[in-house]
Scaffold this active site. Structure first.
Site, PDB file in Angstrom:
ATOM      1  N   LYS A  44      -5.361   1.115   6.074  1.00 47.57           N
ATOM      2  CA  LYS A  44      -3.913   0.887   5.995  1.00 47.57           C
ATOM      3  C   LYS A  44      -3.594  -0.093   4.866  1.00 47.57           C
ATOM      4  O   LYS A  44      -4.152  -1.185   4.807  1.00 47.57           O
ATOM      5  CB  LYS A  44      -3.376   0.340   7.320  1.00 47.57           C
ATOM      6  N   ILE A  45      -2.683   0.323   4.015  1.00 46.75           N
ATOM      7  CA  ILE A  45      -2.239  -0.503   2.887  1.00 46.75           C
ATOM      8  C   ILE A  45      -0.714  -0.576   2.916  1.00 46.75           C
ATOM      9  O   ILE A  45      -0.042   0.456   2.926  1.00 46.75           O
ATOM     10  CB  ILE A  45      -2.713   0.086   1.549  1.00 46.75           C
TER      11      ILE A  45
END
Length: 377
Positions: A146-147
């Site tokens: 997740k970014i």
């Protein structure tokens, strides 16, 4: 009919429509007790998302992590090292649990997401390195990194995808930023293909946050009403659904473009729209509002357990509620603007607050782990 039969029926209806049901929660206790495995069987859950807030809550509840903390303390690990090992270990185990789903769906579902350190959200290079480090540590094909979709994160998203790493883009609030996310996704696949990677193995979702938009817009509408501005009541609790439906329109158009079709011919899998923050915050709203009103084939809905259980008990799925809603959705956002609500300021506020919340949770997680290490040393 039992409660479980009802749950199966309602969640099955949503799944049969083509919506992937992911659980927005994970803990070692949930893994060890078998409760997550049960949700896969009984509620058609086909993926899991995590974030710093979820991990902080998991470590703070019960004693499921005491053995790990004792082992880490005996090795002299500090809080940063311990957090990394605990979170990647949990995600690895969850990936193994979902391996069957991953295989059965050819890698589309069976996904488990883990977020980069939120303190890196404004540093593209550090985010890229952390994403690669997490991917290597979990060491499972079905992990997603997740970014956050900050301006700096957009660069990191493209770079990480170009490495062949599947990405869950998080904290997307605005339609403009969502377009930038899709562009970064395609850039990443184009670079990966140019480098000789098999892009059919690279998957991505874009987590478009829902309920927080209503919370912020409704607050501002209340202030507008107090100032005597007209036509605000009819807009209450409508902005979030309109915003998400217009994101669906962007996805539909983007993944039928000539640019995308060329990538698809090379094996590319479309980035799916993931509806996040789907638990209602307003007690006057239906618990399943952001599920049943945002249903369409090919989307993901990641739900907290309370929302999932409400869907299972009483959620009525009435088919596709996103396609062909775009004209009305534009009217809603136009009405919000006419009421004096600055859409750009709303989404910028939500992104900033989202980052601050995750950073606070991360600090809380580090503090809890540090106390646990000291207790076990």
């Amino acid at each position: 009919m039992t409660a479980e039969d009802t749950g199966n029926r309602h969640t099955k209806e949503l799944s049969d429509l083509g919506v992937s049901i992911w659980l927005d929660d994970m803990s070692r206790e949930r893994l060890n007790s078998g409760s997550l495995a049960k949700l896969i069987d009984s509620h058609h859950v086909v993926g899991v998302t995590t974030n710093p807030t979820i991990f902080e809550a998991a470590v703070n509840s019960g004693d499921a992590y005491e053995q790990a903390l004792s082992q880490l303390a005996s090795r002299g690990a500090d809080a940063e090292q311990a957090v990394f090992e605990i979170t990647t270990s949990d995600v690895r185990d969850a990936c193994d649990l979902f391996a069957g789903v991953y295989s059965a769906t050819n890698g589309v579902d069976g996904r488990v997401s883990i977020e980069v350190d939120p303190r890196l959200a404004r540093d593209a290079e550090a985010t890229i390195e952390e994403a690669k480090r997490l991917y290597k540590a979990v060491d499972r094909e079905n992990v997603m990194i997740k970014i956050p979709a900050t301006v700096e994160g957009i660069e990191a998203i493209a770079a990480v995808l170009a490495e062949g790493i599947s990405v869950n883009v998080t904290l997307v609030f605005s339609l403009e930023r969502y377009r930038a996310v899709i562009n970064a996704f395609m850039l990443g696949l184009e670079k990966a293909h140019a480098d000789g990677l098999d892009i059919s193995k690279i998957h991505s979702v874009a987590s478009f946050f829902v309920s927080r938009v209503d919370t912020e817009v409704d607050h501002r509408l209340e202030l507008a009403a107090e100032e005597g501005r007209p036509s605000t009541e009819k807009l209450k609790s409508r902005a979030a659904i309109a915003n998400a439906r217009l994101a669906h329109q962007i996805a539909t158009e983007s993944f039928s473009s000539e640019r995308w079709l060329l990538l698809a011919e090379r094996g590319g899998q479309p980035q799916r729209l993931l509806l996040a923050s789907t638990g209602t915050k307003d007690p006057n709203l239906s618990d399943t509002l952001y599920v049943t009103e945002l249903a369409a084939a090919g989307v993901v809905n990641t739900m907290p357990e309370k929302t999932l259980n409400s869907l299972a008990e009483q959620g009525e799925v009435e088919g596709d509620t996103m396609t062909d809603t775009y004209v009305d959705s534009n009217r809603v956002l136009d009405g919000v603007s006419a009421a004096g609500i600055d859409y750009r300021d709303v989404v910028e506020t939500l992104e900033r607050e989202g980052l601050e919340k995750f950073d606070k949770s991360w600090q809380g997680l580090l503090s809890t782990i540090d106390e646990g290490l000291k207790r076990n040393s």
